[in-house]
Design an enzyme around this catalytic site. Structure first.
Site, PDB file in Angstrom:
ATOM      1  N   CYS A  13       0.868  -1.177   0.000  1.00  0.00           N
ATOM      2  CA  CYS A  13       0.000   0.000   0.000  1.00  0.00           C
ATOM      3  C   CYS A  13       0.905   1.228   0.000  1.00  0.00           C
ATOM      4  O   CYS A  13       2.124   1.119   0.184  1.00  0.00           O
ATOM      5  CB  CYS A  13      -0.888   0.000   1.236  1.00  0.00           C
ATOM      6  SG  CYS A  13       0.084   0.085   2.747  1.00  0.00           S
ATOM      7  N   HIS A  40       6.617  -7.126   7.124  1.00  0.00           N
ATOM      8  CA  HIS A  40       6.645  -8.557   7.419  1.00  0.00           C
ATOM      9  C   HIS A  40       6.982  -9.343   6.164  1.00  0.00           C
ATOM     10  O   HIS A  40       6.149 -10.055   5.614  1.00  0.00           O
ATOM     11  CB  HIS A  40       5.318  -9.009   8.022  1.00  0.00           C
ATOM     12  CG  HIS A  40       5.161  -8.506   9.410  1.00  0.00           C
ATOM     13  ND1 HIS A  40       5.962  -8.937  10.431  1.00  0.00           N
ATOM     14  CD2 HIS A  40       4.359  -7.566   9.932  1.00  0.00           C
ATOM     15  CE1 HIS A  40       5.647  -8.298  11.533  1.00  0.00           C
ATOM     16  NE2 HIS A  40       4.678  -7.448  11.255  1.00  0.00           N
ATOM     17  N   HIS A  75       3.716   1.774  10.854  1.00  0.00           N
ATOM     18  CA  HIS A  75       2.771   1.622  11.970  1.00  0.00           C
ATOM     19  C   HIS A  75       2.821   2.779  12.959  1.00  0.00           C
ATOM     20  O   HIS A  75       1.903   2.980  13.739  1.00  0.00           O
ATOM     21  CB  HIS A  75       3.144   0.400  12.817  1.00  0.00           C
ATOM     22  CG  HIS A  75       2.991  -0.891  12.125  1.00  0.00           C
ATOM     23  ND1 HIS A  75       1.950  -1.167  11.303  1.00  0.00           N
ATOM     24  CD2 HIS A  75       3.748  -2.013  12.169  1.00  0.00           C
ATOM     25  CE1 HIS A  75       2.085  -2.406  10.856  1.00  0.00           C
ATOM     26  NE2 HIS A  75       3.166  -2.941  11.365  1.00  0.00           N
ATOM     27  N   CYS A  97       3.020   6.149   8.437  1.00  0.00           N
ATOM     28  CA  CYS A  97       2.063   6.457   7.367  1.00  0.00           C
ATOM     29  C   CYS A  97       1.261   7.710   7.752  1.00  0.00           C
ATOM     30  O   CYS A  97       0.788   7.820   8.890  1.00  0.00           O
ATOM     31  CB  CYS A  97       1.119   5.274   7.166  1.00  0.00           C
ATOM     32  SG  CYS A  97      -0.156   5.626   5.954  1.00  0.00           S
ATOM     33  N   GLU A 127       0.567  -0.841  15.751  1.00  0.00           N
ATOM     34  CA  GLU A 127      -0.094   0.428  15.387  1.00  0.00           C
ATOM     35  C   GLU A 127      -0.995   0.904  16.526  1.00  0.00           C
ATOM     36  O   GLU A 127      -1.018   2.088  16.873  1.00  0.00           O
ATOM     37  CB  GLU A 127      -0.920   0.252  14.109  1.00  0.00           C
ATOM     38  CG  GLU A 127      -1.621   1.535  13.691  1.00  0.00           C
ATOM     39  CD  GLU A 127      -2.704   1.328  12.648  1.00  0.00           C
ATOM     40  OE1 GLU A 127      -2.468   0.594  11.668  1.00  0.00           O
ATOM     41  OE2 GLU A 127      -3.794   1.898  12.829  1.00  0.00           O
ATOM     42  N   SER A 221       1.206 -15.053   5.115  1.00  0.00           N
ATOM     43  CA  SER A 221       0.570 -13.732   5.072  1.00  0.00           C
ATOM     44  C   SER A 221      -0.950 -13.889   5.054  1.00  0.00           C
ATOM     45  O   SER A 221      -1.517 -14.424   4.100  1.00  0.00           O
ATOM     46  CB  SER A 221       1.048 -12.991   3.820  1.00  0.00           C
ATOM     47  OG  SER A 221       0.113 -12.036   3.424  1.00  0.00           O
ATOM     48  N   SER A 222      -1.612 -13.443   6.122  1.00  0.00           N
ATOM     49  CA  SER A 222      -3.056 -13.674   6.202  1.00  0.00           C
ATOM     50  C   SER A 222      -3.819 -12.853   5.165  1.00  0.00           C
ATOM     51  O   SER A 222      -4.839 -13.304   4.655  1.00  0.00           O
ATOM     52  CB  SER A 222      -3.581 -13.400   7.605  1.00  0.00           C
ATOM     53  OG  SER A 222      -3.252 -12.108   7.982  1.00  0.00           O
ATOM     54  N   ASN A 223      -3.304 -11.670   4.825  1.00  0.00           N
ATOM     55  CA  ASN A 223      -4.056 -10.892   3.831  1.00  0.00           C
ATOM     56  C   ASN A 223      -3.918 -11.498   2.434  1.00  0.00           C
ATOM     57  O   ASN A 223      -4.820 -11.383   1.611  1.00  0.00           O
ATOM     58  CB  ASN A 223      -3.687  -9.403   3.892  1.00  0.00           C
ATOM     59  CG  ASN A 223      -2.380  -9.096   3.215  1.00  0.00           C
ATOM     60  OD1 ASN A 223      -2.338  -8.926   2.013  1.00  0.00           O
ATOM     61  ND2 ASN A 223      -1.312  -9.053   3.995  1.00  0.00           N
ATOM     62  N   SER A 265       2.381  -7.381   1.562  1.00  0.00           N
ATOM     63  CA  SER A 265       3.813  -7.348   1.875  1.00  0.00           C
ATOM     64  C   SER A 265       4.663  -7.978   0.771  1.00  0.00           C
ATOM     65  O   SER A 265       5.797  -8.356   0.989  1.00  0.00           O
ATOM     66  CB  SER A 265       4.061  -8.032   3.216  1.00  0.00           C
ATOM     67  OG  SER A 265       3.413  -9.273   3.228  1.00  0.00           O
TER      68      SER A 265
HETATM   69 FE1  F3S Z   1      -1.032   1.255   4.292  1.00  0.00          FE
HETATM   70 FE2  F3S Z   1      -1.076   3.527   5.553  1.00  0.00          FE
HETATM   71 FE3  F3S Z   1      -3.288   2.381   4.817  1.00  0.00          FE
HETATM   72  S1  F3S Z   1       0.313   1.865   5.898  1.00  0.00           S
HETATM   73  S2  F3S Z   1      -2.889   0.214   4.900  1.00  0.00           S
HETATM   74  S3  F3S Z   1      -1.754   3.209   3.483  1.00  0.00           S
HETATM   75  S4  F3S Z   1      -2.894   3.360   6.732  1.00  0.00           S
END
Ligand code: F3S
Length: 282
Positions: A13, A40, A75, A97, A127, A221-223, A265
């Protein structure tokens, strides 16, 4: 000619990409540390290690370190950790972020006004630990219906509810509703980031249209697993691979149209390698 569709939202992301890029930029310098693994993904962490970037997990590991740069990952960290890093005299490069920084700001400001803070999120997630650490008032963390039902807050004080960025929106709504029924004076700030949802929606849309779908990501990776399940539901020929090596080109058979997506990731070079090979194979 075979058509290959690569999801725009595949892989990192915005916030994670920004943090990983920051570490690579800083790795040119000497004595660079990250506070916790930047992401990760073992391959990325190992690659950075080769470039001299060390991971520290606790502040006391910095005891004998007198100079260098410490990078805060996407995070974010609590105010206490931030202050301690600053006192240590290392240069801080903050790759938190911006969406997480926004939550720190809300929590800091609202708690300064005397509001009680409720975070909808997982207590042990870094986070959430970070967000909690910006509040001036006690914080309650809720991630289950049971905790929402049992919550006891002060009726005299207003309540501000925020969310962990990666929390599921439906569950957030559900928990907020339970808390709202208790008659507190509440303001709700939905701070969920939609990067995860966008990735899932796009994967579903692509999987509907293609003959075969490839999902790239780490086995733990769970996602990525979730992405695989979503795609498999739409396209029976969905393949879960970690790298190009796991891909059996023959299994793609006569597929004319192939889709590719990747977990949060998965580094871009791994995605690109799969994309290029699938495109040129036929
Ligand atoms: Fe990624 Fe920031 Fe959203 S780290 S999941 S863009 S809050």
């Amino acid at each position: 000619m075979r058509e290959v569709i690569l999801a725009k939202s595949a892989g990192f992301c915005f916030g994670v990409k920004r943090a990983v890029d920051t570490v690579y930029e800083q790795s040119e310098r000497k004595n660079v540390y990250t506070f916790g693994p930047i992401i990760h993904n073992e391959e990325v962490v190992k690659d950075l290690e080769k470039k001299g970037v060390k991971v520290i997990n606790l502040l006391k590991e910095l005891e004998n370190v007198k100079e260098g740069t410490i990078i805060i990952r996407s995070h974010g960290v609590s105010k206490k950790v931030y202050d301690e890093l600053q006192q240590h005299g290392l240069e801080i490069v903050d790759a938190t972020c911006p969406f997480v920084l926004k939550i720190h700001k809300i929590v800091k400001e609202e708690s300064e006004k005397g509001k009680q803070i409720v975070i909808i999120g997982n207590e042990n997630h870094p986070e959430v630990e970070g967000i909690k650490g910006w509040s001036k008032t006690p914080v309650t963390i809720v991630d289950t219906e049971e905790k929402a039902r049992n919550i006891v807050l002060n009726h005299e004080q207003e309540v501000c509810i925020v969310s962990q960025t990666t929390f599921n929106y439906n569950k957030f709504k559900e928990l907020v509703e339970i808390i709202s029924e208790k008659g507190y004076n509440i303001i709700i700030r939905n701070t969920i980031c939609n990067a995860t949802e966008e990735r899932q929606t796009e994967a579903r849309e692509i999987a509907k249209r293609v003959d075969a779908m490839i999902v790239v990501g780490g086995s733990s990776s769970s996602n990525t697993r979730k992405l695989y399940e979503i795609c498999k539901n739409e396209c029976k020929d969905t393949f879960y691979i970690q790298t190009l090596n796991d891909l059996d080109m023959e299994s793609l058979g006569k597929a004319d149209c192939i889709g590719i997506t990747a977990g949060a990731s998965t580094p871009n070079n791994i995605i690109q390698e799969v994309y290029t090979n699938v495109r040129t194979e036929f």
